[in-house]
Design a protein around this motif. Structure first.
Motif, PDB file in Angstrom:
ATOM      1  N   LEU A  60       0.849  -1.277  -0.224  1.00  0.00           N
ATOM      2  CA  LEU A  60       0.124   0.282   0.019  1.00  0.00           C
ATOM      3  C   LEU A  60       0.958   1.417   0.180  1.00  0.00           C
ATOM      4  O   LEU A  60       0.337   2.215  -0.649  1.00  0.00           O
ATOM      5  CB  LEU A  60      -0.943  -0.070   1.188  1.00  0.00           C
ATOM      6  N   ASN A  69      -5.456  -5.783   0.110  1.00  0.00           N
ATOM      7  CA  ASN A  69      -5.673  -4.333   0.271  1.00  0.00           C
ATOM      8  C   ASN A  69      -7.064  -3.814  -0.003  1.00  0.00           C
ATOM      9  O   ASN A  69      -7.805  -2.957   0.552  1.00  0.00           O
ATOM     10  CB  ASN A  69      -4.792  -3.572  -0.621  1.00  0.00           C
ATOM     11  N   ILE A  70      -7.309  -4.564  -1.067  1.00  0.00           N
ATOM     12  CA  ILE A  70      -8.738  -4.340  -1.742  1.00  0.00           C
ATOM     13  C   ILE A  70      -9.758  -4.647  -1.040  1.00  0.00           C
ATOM     14  O   ILE A  70     -10.799  -4.170  -0.851  1.00  0.00           O
ATOM     15  CB  ILE A  70      -8.908  -4.667  -3.192  1.00  0.00           C
ATOM     16  N   TRP A  73     -10.285  -2.508   1.886  1.00  0.00           N
ATOM     17  CA  TRP A  73     -10.856  -1.245   1.716  1.00  0.00           C
ATOM     18  C   TRP A  73     -12.580  -1.428   1.406  1.00  0.00           C
ATOM     19  O   TRP A  73     -13.446  -0.705   1.681  1.00  0.00           O
ATOM     20  CB  TRP A  73     -10.453  -0.644   0.111  1.00  0.00           C
ATOM     21  N   GLU A  74     -12.934  -2.719   0.772  1.00  0.00           N
ATOM     22  CA  GLU A  74     -14.142  -2.815   0.627  1.00  0.00           C
ATOM     23  C   GLU A  74     -15.070  -3.329   1.826  1.00  0.00           C
ATOM     24  O   GLU A  74     -16.040  -2.740   2.075  1.00  0.00           O
ATOM     25  CB  GLU A  74     -14.550  -4.306  -0.135  1.00  0.00           C
ATOM     26  N   PHE A  76     -14.198  -1.980   4.846  1.00  0.00           N
ATOM     27  CA  PHE A  76     -14.123  -0.741   5.390  1.00  0.00           C
ATOM     28  C   PHE A  76     -15.500   0.310   4.969  1.00  0.00           C
ATOM     29  O   PHE A  76     -15.981   0.573   5.658  1.00  0.00           O
ATOM     30  CB  PHE A  76     -12.936   0.018   5.070  1.00  0.00           C
ATOM     31  N   LEU A  77     -15.558   0.177   3.443  1.00  0.00           N
ATOM     32  CA  LEU A  77     -16.782   0.949   3.022  1.00  0.00           C
ATOM     33  C   LEU A  77     -18.199   0.230   3.534  1.00  0.00           C
ATOM     34  O   LEU A  77     -18.937   1.177   4.032  1.00  0.00           O
ATOM     35  CB  LEU A  77     -16.732   0.881   1.559  1.00  0.00           C
ATOM     36  N   VAL A 202      -5.268   1.314  -6.649  1.00  0.00           N
ATOM     37  CA  VAL A 202      -5.692   2.499  -5.742  1.00  0.00           C
ATOM     38  C   VAL A 202      -6.668   3.282  -6.464  1.00  0.00           C
ATOM     39  O   VAL A 202      -7.816   3.623  -6.189  1.00  0.00           O
ATOM     40  CB  VAL A 202      -4.462   3.466  -5.635  1.00  0.00           C
ATOM     41  N   CYS A 205      -9.869   1.530  -5.787  1.00  0.00           N
ATOM     42  CA  CYS A 205     -10.424   1.779  -4.507  1.00  0.00           C
ATOM     43  C   CYS A 205     -11.037   3.090  -4.575  1.00  0.00           C
ATOM     44  O   CYS A 205     -12.225   3.235  -4.111  1.00  0.00           O
ATOM     45  CB  CYS A 205      -9.240   1.554  -3.501  1.00  0.00           C
ATOM     46  N   ARG A 209     -15.107   4.058  -4.148  1.00  0.00           N
ATOM     47  CA  ARG A 209     -15.879   5.250  -3.064  1.00  0.00           C
ATOM     48  C   ARG A 209     -16.526   6.038  -3.777  1.00  0.00           C
ATOM     49  O   ARG A 209     -17.646   6.552  -3.119  1.00  0.00           O
ATOM     50  CB  ARG A 209     -14.608   5.517  -2.106  1.00  0.00           C
ATOM     51  N   ARG A 240      -3.025   6.646  -1.188  1.00  0.00           N
ATOM     52  CA  ARG A 240      -2.116   5.619  -0.361  1.00  0.00           C
ATOM     53  C   ARG A 240      -1.996   6.318   0.938  1.00  0.00           C
ATOM     54  O   ARG A 240      -2.168   5.517   2.060  1.00  0.00           O
ATOM     55  CB  ARG A 240      -0.902   5.657  -1.380  1.00  0.00           C
ATOM     56  N   MET A 243      -5.334   6.052   2.795  1.00  0.00           N
ATOM     57  CA  MET A 243      -5.881   4.668   3.191  1.00  0.00           C
ATOM     58  C   MET A 243      -4.787   4.157   4.347  1.00  0.00           C
ATOM     59  O   MET A 243      -5.277   3.426   5.571  1.00  0.00           O
ATOM     60  CB  MET A 243      -5.792   3.768   2.002  1.00  0.00           C
TER      61      MET A 243
END
Length: 269
Positions: A60, A69-70, A73-74, A76-77, A202, A205, A209, A240, A243
């Motif tokens: 990252l 990483n991805i 992020w998903e 987290f969203l 990146v 992501c 969002r 980056r 995140m």
């Protein structure tokens, strides 16, 4: 030769030998000054259903984003954004599930493994160009597919001039079989474009969002919206840092919640 290797070769050939030698000396000097880092597989943060390792954190910082990483992020969203919109019927499909969808031709088995889409209006799918089903973290490029089930359209956002169009079209075709509904594939050539060989994840992501928060969740049901990303600038370096800052904040919160000292990674659940 992979797409990433071709990009790096063109970049390498465009830099003078003297500049490469100088850069190499500076890199060796910095490496000599950096303290040893933990093993790549050492856990860094446990966040609900996802475990991030030091390898994920290093990726990252300045490399090609990993599946984890991805996936983080998903997650987290979903936890921090979608929970505030209980009426939203949106799925952020994990990279592993997208890969299963694309590579397994048993539609009934795939349908049973995936979430129930019967009440869902939109699905986000991270697309990877990996071919070998036996290789973890394979492939060389990420892109994003956003499927509007209610409109029957699969929108493809690719930060490298449609390099993943074939894979995205295959994913939309397989998803159409699972849904039992036709999907029209639509590539958006005006998607923001990356300037190196490592920022594709990146871009996925941040595009995800933006489309989720600024488009799908920002309008009333039934209201028509543009799904184009034309004119949207993406600061990959800033993204980056953002995140990483989110992860560090969660890690500190996990440490704060510990009741007793432990060698396990900080955990948020």
């Amino acid at each position: 030769m992979t797409l990433r290797e071709k990009f790096n070769r063109r970049l390498h050939n465009s830099v003078s030998p003297q500049r490469r030698r100088n850069a190499s000396r500076r890199l060796r000097s910095r490496r000599n000054q950096v303290s040893p880092t933990p093993p790549s597989a050492q856990p860094y943060l446990s966040y609900h259903d996802i475990l991030l390792t030091w390898e994920d954190i290093k990726a990252l910082q300045d490399d090609w984003l990993t599946d984890s990483n991805i996936t983080f992020w998903e997650e987290f969203l979903e936890r921090e954004v979608l929970t505030k919109y209980p009426q939203a019927k949106i799925v952020l499909l994990r990279p592993s599930m997208t890969f299963l969808l694309m590579k397994n031709k048993d539609t009934e088995m795939v349908r049973s493994a995936l979430p129930d889409f019967r009440e869902i209006t939109h699905i986000f799918l991270p697309i990877n160009d990996a071919i070998n089903v036996g290789q973890a973290e394979g492939g060389s490029h990420w892109s994003l597919l956003l499927v509007s089930i209610i409109d029957g359209v699969a929108f493809h956002y690719d930060s490298l001039n449609g390099a993943n169009n074939k894979e995205a079209w295959e994913a939309s075709k397989r998803l159409a079989s699972v849904l039992g509904k036709q999907l029209r594939f639509h590539y958006l050539p005006d998607s923001p474009q990356q300037e190196n060989s490592s920022d594709c994840g990146v871009f996925v992501c941040i595009t995800m969002r933006h489309l989720l928060v600024k488009r799908l969740l920002a309008v009333n049901a039934g209201q028509k919206i543009s799904m184009s990303m034309a004119g949207k600038a993406i600061d990959s370096a800033g993204a980056r840092k953002e995140m990483l800052k989110i992860i560090e904040s969660l890690r500190k919160e996990g440490e704060r919640r510990r009741l007793t000292p432990s060698n396990t990674p900080p955990r948020i659940e």
